[in-house]
Scaffold this active site. Structure first.
Site, mmCIF file in Angstrom:
data_model
loop_
_atom_site.group_PDB
_atom_site.id
_atom_site.type_symbol
_atom_site.label_atom_id
_atom_site.label_comp_id
_atom_site.label_asym_id
_atom_site.label_seq_id
_atom_site.Cartn_x
_atom_site.Cartn_y
_atom_site.Cartn_z
ATOM 1 N N ASP A 199 0.865 -1.183 0.000
ATOM 2 C CA ASP A 199 0.000 0.000 0.000
ATOM 3 C C ASP A 199 0.901 1.232 0.000
ATOM 4 O O ASP A 199 2.120 1.127 0.106
ATOM 5 C CB ASP A 199 -0.976 -0.039 1.177
ATOM 6 N N SER A 200 0.300 2.402 -0.111
ATOM 7 C CA SER A 200 1.112 3.611 -0.298
ATOM 8 C C SER A 200 1.452 4.309 1.008
ATOM 9 O O SER A 200 2.247 5.229 1.029
ATOM 10 C CB SER A 200 0.345 4.586 -1.182
ATOM 11 N N GLY A 201 0.818 3.887 2.094
ATOM 12 C CA GLY A 201 0.981 4.591 3.365
ATOM 13 C C GLY A 201 -0.063 5.679 3.553
ATOM 14 O O GLY A 201 -0.226 6.205 4.645
ATOM 15 N N GLY A 202 -0.781 6.014 2.474
ATOM 16 C CA GLY A 202 -1.788 7.082 2.539
ATOM 17 C C GLY A 202 -2.864 6.792 3.578
ATOM 18 O O GLY A 202 -3.199 7.651 4.399
ATOM 19 N N ASP B 243 -2.612 8.181 -2.031
ATOM 20 C CA ASP B 243 -3.934 8.802 -2.118
ATOM 21 C C ASP B 243 -4.343 9.417 -0.783
ATOM 22 O O ASP B 243 -3.670 9.229 0.221
ATOM 23 C CB ASP B 243 -4.988 7.768 -2.528
ATOM 24 N N GLN C 39 -11.373 7.345 -5.430
ATOM 25 C CA GLN C 39 -11.917 7.859 -4.164
ATOM 26 C C GLN C 39 -13.234 8.578 -4.428
ATOM 27 O O GLN C 39 -13.798 8.451 -5.493
ATOM 28 C CB GLN C 39 -10.878 8.784 -3.501
ATOM 29 N N GLY D 2 -11.209 3.909 0.273
ATOM 30 C CA GLY D 2 -12.097 4.730 1.099
ATOM 31 C C GLY D 2 -13.439 4.110 1.392
ATOM 32 O O GLY D 2 -14.397 4.803 1.724
ATOM 33 N N ASP E 214 -8.048 -7.373 0.375
ATOM 34 C CA ASP E 214 -7.152 -7.550 1.514
ATOM 35 C C ASP E 214 -7.932 -7.136 2.749
ATOM 36 O O ASP E 214 -8.821 -6.291 2.668
ATOM 37 C CB ASP E 214 -5.904 -6.655 1.407
ATOM 38 N N CYS F 182 -14.070 -27.511 7.513
ATOM 39 C CA CYS F 182 -12.765 -26.955 7.162
ATOM 40 C C CYS F 182 -11.698 -28.048 7.134
ATOM 41 O O CYS F 182 -11.632 -28.886 8.025
ATOM 42 C CB CYS F 182 -12.390 -25.874 8.171
ATOM 43 N N CYS G 205 -8.393 -27.499 7.210
ATOM 44 C CA CYS G 205 -7.082 -26.999 7.648
ATOM 45 C C CYS G 205 -6.498 -27.893 8.735
ATOM 46 O O CYS G 205 -7.195 -28.669 9.383
ATOM 47 C CB CYS G 205 -7.167 -25.541 8.102
ATOM 48 N N CYS H 165 -8.110 -27.645 12.239
ATOM 49 C CA CYS H 165 -9.395 -28.331 12.381
ATOM 50 C C CYS H 165 -9.242 -29.856 12.314
ATOM 51 O O CYS H 165 -10.076 -30.589 12.839
ATOM 52 C CB CYS H 165 -10.379 -27.837 11.323
ATOM 53 N N HIS I 12 -6.392 -21.065 11.170
ATOM 54 C CA HIS I 12 -7.708 -21.485 10.678
ATOM 55 C C HIS I 12 -8.411 -20.358 9.925
ATOM 56 O O HIS I 12 -8.991 -20.580 8.856
ATOM 57 C CB HIS I 12 -8.607 -21.976 11.828
HETATM 58 ZN ZN ZN Z 1 -9.854 -24.866 10.028
#
Ligand code: ZN
Length: 400
Positions: free
Chosen positions: A104-107, A158, A217, A244, A294, A332, A334, A337, A363
């Site tokens: 990211d830009s830090g904005g 931004d 934006q 935003g 994200d 799940c 994973c 689990c 998880h």
């Molecule tokens: Zn799991």
């Protein structure tokens, strides 16, 4: 030979988005980066300070098969600083992650400092959260830091406004973002030409350089969002983000903006919804044409004892799990689990063992990444509407 390569690479793109399947607005594709292909729609775990909190990269890579993670420019710039990261060969080498990264830009981070920052045409002045020192971040500084980090995808610098910003505030901010986007583009191009990018790698059919994304934006004002998109596309980027959102506005407002903006976005380039959201937000945004996400939720909530499951959220602190031998989520696959019970995880959490955060984070990330895997498969097989309906119905059946 090297002359031939540099001539060829200058005409090649930094990224290539391959559109594979579409259902309604939902689309499945492959984002080809210099560090490998990424199937979309994709969720990017957040690696704030050079670490995805609570999980080792080996597990993210081998077990969870995360193809791309996010790094935070603001945090890494303040500490350990770009001189250190440059000296250690760029962010990939420094942290031991060979796959793709977006920075990211830090904005957004400096904007989140609230009263601690002052925004001018030139950039943002603020007090560092590390040592209180006065710092200055601008499009030029952000591009230099991101070149030193060497991420595959760089974000323009931004400015953000709260979701409930007035029209005038949002307009002023959106126009400043457009001017900053132009400055970001110019500095980025100059840095690429100067080979300041520490992450440069030879890649088939790609330039091997970094890619730059623009950010739309305009808060909740649809005409400002459209104007912002037009200005951003006019400058020209490798992909486009919607910024935003998820900053305090109603969820219906967020989807209203997405519904309006996404159909206007360039169809042949990736679309990234920044900082969003819950599993149901992800599925709903995919249905509206978003490709990349994200969010800190799986890792942050993992540390506070909250698990995301196919039947909704589960709070491991609850007394009802004291002797419950079932896994967090019986749907799940994973490794947490497969092995551990709710009773054990609750015990770890209540005794303050760090393993509680590690296991629940693991998880949660598995659940987010599996959800996106399911989304991708269903779009490719033409069953996304069914997937979306069943996913939503199951989520609402209660946390048990
Ligand atoms: Zn799991």
């Amino acid at each position: 030979m090297s002359t031939h390569q540099s001539t060829a690479s200058s005409t090649l793109p930094a990224l290539r988005f391959e559109h594979v399947a579409q259902q309604g607005e939902a689309r499945a594709g492959v984002l080809h980066t210099r560090r490998g292909p990424i199937e979309t729609p994709v969720f990017m775990p957040v690696g704030t300070a050079g670490t995805v909190k609570g999980i080792r990269f080996e597990q993210l890579e081998r077990e969870l098969d995360a193809r791309i993670i996010l790094g935070n420019t603001y945090h890494l710039w303040l500490r350990p600083g770009i001189e250190t990261i440059r000296a250690c060969g760029g962010l990939h080498r420094f942290i031991g992650w060979e796959r793709a990264m977006l920075t990211d830009s830090g904005g957004f981070q400096v904007w989140s400092l609230g009263a601690l920052r002052k925004i001018s045409e030139e950039g943002t002045e603020f007090r560092s959260h590390v040592d209180g020192s006065l710092q200055f971040l601008s499009p030029e500084v952000s591009m230099e830091v991101q070149a030193a980090l060497g991420s595959e995808i760089v974000m323009v610098f931004d400015e953000c406004v709260p979701g409930e910003a007035t029209y005038e505030e949002a307009q002023k901010s959106m126009q400043l973002t457009a001017r900053w986007a132009r400055r970001s583009r110019d500095t980025f191009d100059r840095l690429q030409a100067a080979r300041a990018d520490t992450g440069y790698v030879e890649a088939r059919n790609l330039s091997g350089s970094q890619a730059l994304f623009g950010i739309v934006q305009g808060a909740s004002h649809l005409d400002l969002r459209r104007a912002s998109l037009e200005q951003t596309v006019e400058i020209g980027f490798d992909g486009y983000a919607i910024g935003g959102l998820s900053v305090g506005e109603e969820k219906s407002v967020m989807f209203e903006v997405i519904d309006d903006v996404v159909p206007q976005m360039p169809p042949d380039q990736p679309r990234y919804l920044m900082g969003v959201g819950t599993p149901e937000d992800l599925v709903e945004a995919v249905a509206r044409g978003i490709d990349m996400f994200d969010c800190v939720l799986p890792t942050r909530n993992g540390r506070t004892g909250q698990a995301f499951t196919s039947r909704g959220k589960l709070n491991i602190k609850n007394a009802q799990w004291t002797r419950d031998t079932r896994p967090l989520d019986d749907q799940c696959g994973c490794s947490v689990c497969q092995k551990h019970s709710r009773a054990y995880l609750r015990h770890l959490y209540l005794t303050g063992e760090m393993l509680a955060s590690i296991l629940i984070t693991h998880h949660n990330l598995a659940f987010f990444l599996d959800t996106m895997r399911g989304v991708r498969q269903s779009i490719r097989s033409g069953e996304f509407p069914k997937f979306r309906r069943e996913f939503t119905e199951r989520l609402n059946t209660s946390g048990e």
